[in-house]
Design a protein around this motif. Sequence first.
Motif, mmCIF file in Angstrom:
data_model
loop_
_atom_site.group_PDB
_atom_site.id
_atom_site.type_symbol
_atom_site.label_atom_id
_atom_site.label_comp_id
_atom_site.label_asym_id
_atom_site.label_seq_id
_atom_site.Cartn_x
_atom_site.Cartn_y
_atom_site.Cartn_z
ATOM 1 N N ALA A 34 0.827 -1.211 0.000
ATOM 2 C CA ALA A 34 0.000 0.000 0.000
ATOM 3 C C ALA A 34 0.857 1.254 0.000
ATOM 4 C CB ALA A 34 -0.927 -0.006 1.216
ATOM 5 N N SER A 35 2.009 1.189 0.675
ATOM 6 C CA SER A 35 2.889 2.365 0.733
ATOM 7 C C SER A 35 3.455 2.715 -0.638
ATOM 8 C CB SER A 35 4.034 2.110 1.710
ATOM 9 O OG SER A 35 5.003 1.230 1.161
ATOM 10 N N MET A 36 3.508 1.733 -1.543
ATOM 11 C CA MET A 36 4.029 2.004 -2.887
ATOM 12 C C MET A 36 3.126 2.988 -3.633
ATOM 13 S SD MET A 36 5.276 -1.770 -4.105
ATOM 14 C CE MET A 36 6.485 -2.709 -3.152
ATOM 15 N N TRP A 37 1.812 2.802 -3.493
ATOM 16 C CA TRP A 37 0.903 3.737 -4.170
ATOM 17 C C TRP A 37 0.992 5.115 -3.521
ATOM 18 C CZ3 TRP A 37 -3.217 6.914 -3.073
ATOM 19 C CH2 TRP A 37 -3.887 7.438 -4.196
ATOM 20 N N ILE A 38 1.037 5.146 -2.193
ATOM 21 C CA ILE A 38 1.170 6.421 -1.486
ATOM 22 C C ILE A 38 2.469 7.112 -1.898
ATOM 23 C CG2 ILE A 38 1.412 7.487 0.798
ATOM 24 C CD1 ILE A 38 -0.245 5.122 1.897
ATOM 25 N N GLY A 39 3.539 6.323 -1.991
ATOM 26 C CA GLY A 39 4.827 6.886 -2.387
ATOM 27 C C GLY A 39 4.802 7.448 -3.797
ATOM 28 N N ASN A 40 4.129 6.758 -4.715
ATOM 29 C CA ASN A 40 4.040 7.263 -6.087
ATOM 30 C C ASN A 40 3.292 8.589 -6.149
ATOM 31 O OD1 ASN A 40 5.033 5.446 -8.477
ATOM 32 N ND2 ASN A 40 4.387 4.049 -6.877
ATOM 33 N N LEU A 41 2.251 8.720 -5.333
ATOM 34 C CA LEU A 41 1.526 9.986 -5.272
ATOM 35 C C LEU A 41 2.418 11.085 -4.698
ATOM 36 C CD1 LEU A 41 -1.164 11.469 -5.682
ATOM 37 C CD2 LEU A 41 -1.824 10.743 -3.371
ATOM 38 N N MET A 42 3.163 10.753 -3.667
ATOM 39 C CA MET A 42 4.095 11.717 -3.076
ATOM 40 C C MET A 42 5.150 12.162 -4.083
ATOM 41 S SD MET A 42 4.897 10.228 0.718
ATOM 42 C CE MET A 42 3.708 10.268 2.043
ATOM 43 N N LEU A 43 5.618 11.231 -4.899
ATOM 44 C CA LEU A 43 6.695 11.542 -5.840
ATOM 45 C C LEU A 43 6.261 12.539 -6.903
ATOM 46 C CD1 LEU A 43 8.294 8.024 -6.103
ATOM 47 C CD2 LEU A 43 9.467 10.108 -5.397
ATOM 48 N N VAL A 44 4.997 12.481 -7.330
ATOM 49 C CA VAL A 44 4.493 13.478 -8.276
ATOM 50 C C VAL A 44 4.543 14.862 -7.630
ATOM 51 C CG1 VAL A 44 2.484 14.247 -9.587
ATOM 52 C CG2 VAL A 44 3.024 11.811 -9.465
ATOM 53 N N ILE A 45 4.161 14.901 -6.349
ATOM 54 C CA ILE A 45 4.156 16.173 -5.620
ATOM 55 C C ILE A 45 5.583 16.661 -5.367
ATOM 56 C CG2 ILE A 45 3.459 17.292 -3.459
ATOM 57 C CD1 ILE A 45 1.188 15.189 -3.300
ATOM 58 N N ILE A 46 6.488 15.720 -5.038
ATOM 59 C CA ILE A 46 7.868 16.095 -4.735
ATOM 60 C C ILE A 46 8.600 16.569 -5.980
ATOM 61 C CG2 ILE A 46 10.125 15.179 -4.039
ATOM 62 C CD1 ILE A 46 8.648 13.339 -2.095
ATOM 63 N N ASN A 47 8.389 15.875 -7.094
ATOM 64 C CA ASN A 47 9.222 16.116 -8.277
ATOM 65 C C ASN A 47 8.867 17.384 -9.038
ATOM 66 O OD1 ASN A 47 11.215 13.759 -9.387
ATOM 67 N ND2 ASN A 47 9.777 13.009 -7.870
#
Length: 502
Positions: free
Chosen positions: A361-374
């Motif tokens: 589940a953290s993988m999907w959360i992380g992918n969402l975070m990465l769009v925001i971070i990048n």
Amino acid sequence: MFEVFANLGLGFTVALTLKNIGLCFLGCLIGTLVGVLPGVGPVATIAILLPVTLSLDPTGALIMLAGIYYGAQYGGSTTAILVNIPGEATAVVTALDGHQMARNGQGGLALGLAAIGSFIAGTVATIVIAAVGVPMTRFGLLFGPAEYFSLMIMGLVLAVVLAHGSILKAVSMIAVGVLLSCIGADMETGRERMTFDLPMLHDGIEFVVIAMGIFGFAEIFKNLADPEKRDVVRGSIGRLWPTWTELKQNFAPMLRGTALGSILGVLPGNGAILGPFASYAVEKRLSKTPELFGKGMPAAVAGPESANNAGAQTSFIPLLTLGLPPNAVMALMVGAMMIQGIVPGPQVIERNPDLFWGLIASMWIGNLMLVIINLPLIGLWVKLLQIPYRLLFPGIVVFCCIGLFSISNDPAQVIMAAIFGLVGFTLFKLGFEAAPLALGFVLGDLLEQKLRQALIISNGDPTTFLRSPLSAGLLLVAVIALVMAVLPTIKRSRDEVFVENS
């Protein structure tokens, strides 16, 4: 299907705690940083941070390390597009057209497509892992000692087949890794093996020491010996978000890249690297304007970047379900799990369901975070790209030494890591890959353990590995793969691909 979403629901309840969200964000941020800065990379970073995981719970530690891995895939695309230096091997293809788009004033569009494609691929890959996790785990429960031994042999053979360059060099690296895992006390008799009466070797070699040496310190030596030249795009990068028309035009390449990356990411031997290359070849073949590839084609960025991120995530499937690490990063993840007292394999989902589903589940959360971070912080990443490496490496060395010393308060650990750093640098200069050595070391203990168990159960009969249909089938796949790899025509084409991709 209901079971899949029920399991994901359990995972989100674990991953959405404040602590795990913070660790996921930290991992994604560090991953993006090491992906953006050429010459650091996720393997070296995870090796450096392994001692830190001792102070964390197993779920939080793996969530952070996983975030570093797929975060580096995002960050590597930023460097490839803006500087034409792939921060990661998987970003080599992205640099071909991505940097040309940046030179044409479309750097923002390239970054936007890369981020959106990666998010779509990450979402699909998360669902794929959740869907195949339980069936693969049930399949893994059919494995006895003989089947596990054959599975690991097959994994090591496929790692050899998919390694770059000489097969002989890859085999020798795996053999060295397995031999290094045998140093120390025998698991049954307690007698010392290959210690040469050196006190530092009586208890064997810690995986953290080898990993930090051949990846962390060796990476520092490589970058000091051959500092990269950075040509950061100076002009405007343009708008970040694609128009609806541009998104529709590149949606099919994103889906095709996701499918290719998801399949190839499962293959042992770093098959995830093959995903972007396969996606680029497919898009060029399907394109109505193949002559534009290499000159700034958006589909040549969207497809490979989707394949890149999908492969990074599906490489967790054999690790979590069978306990077989398909690449060097997953080998480090095995090390992190063992440090925490968790044996990777099909028992993980039964004994540690919170860890298994929380990580997914953290993988999907992380992918969402990465769009925001990048995307919003692109200006910061451009500034970081201008920092000379000579200003970065002293801090990296100090952090490595503190982490190593903290494991057992023994300065010998630091000395051994430095020695392995020189060994790793020498191997690099001689054209040997360090990743097979790490895989051999990680699987060496399990390989010996399963071999002994299988022979004890069969009263020393070596044909026990052939009497089981599953074990015999795995060994047959290994033999076929090895024979195909050493055939002259196949070997010649492998060498040509390696020259072209270098």
